[in-house]
Design a protein around this motif. Sequence first.
Motif, PDB file in Angstrom:
ATOM      1  N   PHE A 132      -7.896   6.684 -23.185  1.00  0.00           N
ATOM      2  CA  PHE A 132      -8.725   6.144 -24.223  1.00  0.00           C
ATOM      3  C   PHE A 132      -8.985   4.586 -23.837  1.00  0.00           C
ATOM      4  CE2 PHE A 132      -8.213   9.257 -28.003  1.00  0.00           C
ATOM      5  CZ  PHE A 132      -9.511   9.669 -27.998  1.00  0.00           C
ATOM      6  N   SER A 133      -9.118   4.580 -22.571  1.00  0.00           N
ATOM      7  CA  SER A 133      -9.545   3.230 -21.852  1.00  0.00           C
ATOM      8  C   SER A 133     -10.874   2.697 -22.303  1.00  0.00           C
ATOM      9  CB  SER A 133      -9.308   3.204 -20.587  1.00  0.00           C
ATOM     10  OG  SER A 133     -10.507   4.218 -19.860  1.00  0.00           O
ATOM     11  N   TYR A 134     -11.127   1.367 -22.194  1.00  0.00           N
ATOM     12  CA  TYR A 134     -12.468   1.028 -22.514  1.00  0.00           C
ATOM     13  C   TYR A 134     -13.535   1.690 -21.680  1.00  0.00           C
ATOM     14  CZ  TYR A 134     -16.543  -2.057 -23.350  1.00  0.00           C
ATOM     15  OH  TYR A 134     -17.687  -2.510 -23.500  1.00  0.00           O
ATOM     16  N   LEU A 137     -14.074   5.444 -22.691  1.00  0.00           N
ATOM     17  CA  LEU A 137     -14.748   5.595 -24.076  1.00  0.00           C
ATOM     18  C   LEU A 137     -16.176   5.085 -23.755  1.00  0.00           C
ATOM     19  CD1 LEU A 137     -14.032   6.215 -27.269  1.00  0.00           C
ATOM     20  CD2 LEU A 137     -13.934   3.888 -27.840  1.00  0.00           C
ATOM     21  N   ASN A 138     -16.562   4.208 -22.925  1.00  0.00           N
ATOM     22  CA  ASN A 138     -17.812   3.703 -22.921  1.00  0.00           C
ATOM     23  C   ASN A 138     -18.597   4.742 -21.962  1.00  0.00           C
ATOM     24  OD1 ASN A 138     -19.317   1.306 -23.400  1.00  0.00           O
ATOM     25  ND2 ASN A 138     -19.723   1.292 -20.976  1.00  0.00           N
ATOM     26  N   PHE A 141     -19.551   7.336 -24.490  1.00  0.00           N
ATOM     27  CA  PHE A 141     -20.536   6.672 -25.440  1.00  0.00           C
ATOM     28  C   PHE A 141     -21.861   6.886 -24.875  1.00  0.00           C
ATOM     29  CE2 PHE A 141     -23.026   2.449 -25.509  1.00  0.00           C
ATOM     30  CZ  PHE A 141     -23.713   2.651 -26.621  1.00  0.00           C
ATOM     31  N   ARG A 142     -21.979   6.550 -23.353  1.00  0.00           N
ATOM     32  CA  ARG A 142     -23.312   6.654 -22.557  1.00  0.00           C
ATOM     33  C   ARG A 142     -23.867   8.113 -22.462  1.00  0.00           C
ATOM     34  NH1 ARG A 142     -22.443   2.203 -17.325  1.00  0.00           N
ATOM     35  NH2 ARG A 142     -22.305   0.563 -18.730  1.00  0.00           N
ATOM     36  N   ALA A 181     -20.641   3.793 -32.942  1.00  0.00           N
ATOM     37  CA  ALA A 181     -21.442   3.240 -31.987  1.00  0.00           C
ATOM     38  C   ALA A 181     -22.937   4.177 -31.837  1.00  0.00           C
ATOM     39  CB  ALA A 181     -20.925   3.559 -30.632  1.00  0.00           C
TER      40      ALA A 181
ATOM     41  N   ALA B 129     -13.812  -6.223 -24.289  1.00  0.00           N
ATOM     42  CA  ALA B 129     -14.106  -5.314 -23.179  1.00  0.00           C
ATOM     43  C   ALA B 129     -13.099  -4.425 -22.557  1.00  0.00           C
ATOM     44  CB  ALA B 129     -15.180  -6.137 -22.414  1.00  0.00           C
ATOM     45  N   PHE B 132      -9.737  -3.606 -24.246  1.00  0.00           N
ATOM     46  CA  PHE B 132      -9.736  -2.671 -25.369  1.00  0.00           C
ATOM     47  C   PHE B 132      -8.956  -1.240 -24.654  1.00  0.00           C
ATOM     48  CE2 PHE B 132     -13.206  -4.548 -27.965  1.00  0.00           C
ATOM     49  CZ  PHE B 132     -12.290  -5.106 -29.022  1.00  0.00           C
ATOM     50  N   SER B 133      -8.125  -1.692 -24.036  1.00  0.00           N
ATOM     51  CA  SER B 133      -7.129  -0.507 -23.568  1.00  0.00           C
ATOM     52  C   SER B 133      -6.471   0.301 -24.839  1.00  0.00           C
ATOM     53  CB  SER B 133      -6.090  -0.932 -22.457  1.00  0.00           C
ATOM     54  OG  SER B 133      -5.199  -1.664 -23.296  1.00  0.00           O
ATOM     55  N   TYR B 134      -5.946   1.541 -24.655  1.00  0.00           N
ATOM     56  CA  TYR B 134      -5.035   2.089 -25.681  1.00  0.00           C
ATOM     57  C   TYR B 134      -3.888   1.258 -26.228  1.00  0.00           C
ATOM     58  CZ  TYR B 134      -2.611   5.598 -28.206  1.00  0.00           C
ATOM     59  OH  TYR B 134      -2.265   6.427 -29.122  1.00  0.00           O
ATOM     60  N   ARG B 159     -22.745  -2.767 -32.236  1.00  0.00           N
ATOM     61  CA  ARG B 159     -22.433  -1.343 -31.848  1.00  0.00           C
ATOM     62  C   ARG B 159     -22.166  -1.445 -30.485  1.00  0.00           C
ATOM     63  NH1 ARG B 159     -24.138   2.730 -36.118  1.00  0.00           N
ATOM     64  NH2 ARG B 159     -24.753   1.347 -37.754  1.00  0.00           N
ATOM     65  N   TYR B 160     -23.077  -1.869 -29.785  1.00  0.00           N
ATOM     66  CA  TYR B 160     -23.274  -2.054 -28.342  1.00  0.00           C
ATOM     67  C   TYR B 160     -24.243  -3.129 -27.831  1.00  0.00           C
ATOM     68  CZ  TYR B 160     -27.333   1.045 -28.949  1.00  0.00           C
ATOM     69  OH  TYR B 160     -28.653   1.566 -29.494  1.00  0.00           O
ATOM     70  N   LEU B 169     -19.979  -0.616 -25.019  1.00  0.00           N
ATOM     71  CA  LEU B 169     -19.514  -0.816 -26.444  1.00  0.00           C
ATOM     72  C   LEU B 169     -19.001  -2.488 -27.000  1.00  0.00           C
ATOM     73  CD1 LEU B 169     -17.267   2.270 -26.300  1.00  0.00           C
ATOM     74  CD2 LEU B 169     -19.182   2.201 -27.559  1.00  0.00           C
ATOM     75  N   VAL B 173     -17.448  -1.295 -32.676  1.00  0.00           N
ATOM     76  CA  VAL B 173     -16.925  -0.144 -32.539  1.00  0.00           C
ATOM     77  C   VAL B 173     -15.264  -0.061 -32.993  1.00  0.00           C
ATOM     78  CG1 VAL B 173     -16.548   1.554 -30.774  1.00  0.00           C
ATOM     79  CG2 VAL B 173     -18.576   0.622 -31.133  1.00  0.00           C
ATOM     80  N   TYR B 174     -14.656  -1.047 -32.355  1.00  0.00           N
ATOM     81  CA  TYR B 174     -13.407  -1.206 -32.425  1.00  0.00           C
ATOM     82  C   TYR B 174     -12.894  -1.727 -33.788  1.00  0.00           C
ATOM     83  CZ  TYR B 174     -13.195   0.124 -27.547  1.00  0.00           C
ATOM     84  OH  TYR B 174     -13.202   0.821 -26.262  1.00  0.00           O
TER      85      TYR B 174
END
Lengths: 272, 272
Positions: A132-134, A137-138, A141-142, A181, B129, B132-134, B159-160, B169, B173-174
């Motif tokens: 679940f890295s940024y 997840l991005n 989302f895309r 999101a 950005a 936002f790692s796990y 949201r984005y 994102l 969202v976080y």
Amino acid sequence: MADTGWPGCAKSLKGVVLDMCGVLYDSGEGDGVAIPGSIEAVKKLKASDLQLRFCTNETQATREKFVAKLQRLGFDISVSEVFSPAPAALAVLKERGLRPHLLVYDGVLPEFDSVDKTNPNCVVIGDAAENFSYQNLNEAFRVLIGLEKPVLFSLGQGRYYKETDGLKLDVGVYMKALEYACDLQAEVIGKPSPMFFQSVLSDMGLQPHEALMIGDDLVNDVGGAQHCGMKGVQVRTGKYSHLPWFVALTSPLFFVPVLIVMKLHQHRTGCL
Amino acid sequence: MADTGWPGCAKSLKGVVLDMCGVLYDSGEGDGVAIPGSIEAVKKLKASDLQLRFCTNETQATREKFVAKLQRLGFDISVSEVFSPAPAALAVLKERGLRPHLLVYDGVLPEFDSVDKTNPNCVVIGDAAENFSYQNLNEAFRVLIGLEKPVLFSLGQGRYYKETDGLKLDVGVYMKALEYACDLQAEVIGKPSPMFFQSVLSDMGLQPHEALMIGDDLVNDVGGAQHCGMKGVQVRTGKYSHLPWFVALTSPLFFVPVLIVMKLHQHRTGCL
């Protein structure tokens, strides 16, 4: 009154469904550790005339590897007794002709080997942990925001779980993130989805009132089971084990003799 | 009827508040790129008798570095004209004697140099950005879940947003992820918080009905402003710029002459 209360349920009880992480073992480095008493509890249940199934939202390994881990910890468990979300998700994807973008733990990827993943038209998230890295997840989302009708499947909706080194965020947290999101509602596969509990009941050939769910999560285990008409009991191991005396009081080891005594002797005592 | 409609508002208009990312520029590699017409729009507004402020939820850099970037892109902007969440958060932390655990972009960390961060009793998240790692989100979660009264501040709730290489994102969202994990509600600092808009109005010495907000986000810019009694106008640049003709039709360049004409000549035409 019909047999809807706890003593009545115990009288008609024919099957027990056990949650796994936080009830039988705590996950963590390597295989994790068995919770004291849980190996014996499973043995005693298997020696009784109650049917037994295991129901987990574990999505960090294939069911085969996951069961092998539990066997190494000393549990008498076989693959066919275990219900987990990934095989259930695979069935849904195939039935609806969907091609998933996967955001899951590497270990569970082989469960999805047989499904077409090109040009994805839905997203499936599991307990991906460090995945679940940024960036990941991005990317999910895309994919969703680019679909005319975005479809998000979440393998469970747990908030967090306990590993040997502390609490860890579960898939539900990232499900909520993507729901916000993309302004959508995810379809949950796994507990507490009624469809998931129903598949376990069908496998046992039991009616809901004949089965009892034991778990450490009030919403996903107990609430999900009760929503289906099953009885639900919450243990205080796993994520609720902050107070040591709770462990002894409400571990499966405590419940099993009570259950068996109540079942075998049809006593109307021991109301919880 | 009092002067509550658009023509009335234009008549009494004394100040304009501009969102920045997606209105003046698109962020991305390096400084990002100015949106065509936006540099001229700022110039024209400054040459009019309307007051002008900039209101951003940008939290990837200190206000000083952020303004320097805008100046490099060609905008006539100074630090004192720009309102961003980090300085507002710092004031709240100090006022309430809170020690934050920060999950923000590295570039904005210096804004919090002057606050005690030992033994944290709250969490502050910004648009972190790639941070936002796990692991980082889990760490913030563990701080919150370990507090008797968990307090989460979110620097915005977007949201984005759009960067030159696509949608990304945003912090909201976080925020939703941690709200769900800890079963709490975050306190939002920045747009659309009424307190944030009020601080801009106070700085201009204007009443809400005398000011107009122009942004690309319907909830955080337009909705937030309207909730305060200001007028809000949504441009179709930034995250809404998928259709090129919208850019020409509704960029600030389009609005500014209309605003100035309406203001200077007190015309009751041009109702939007």
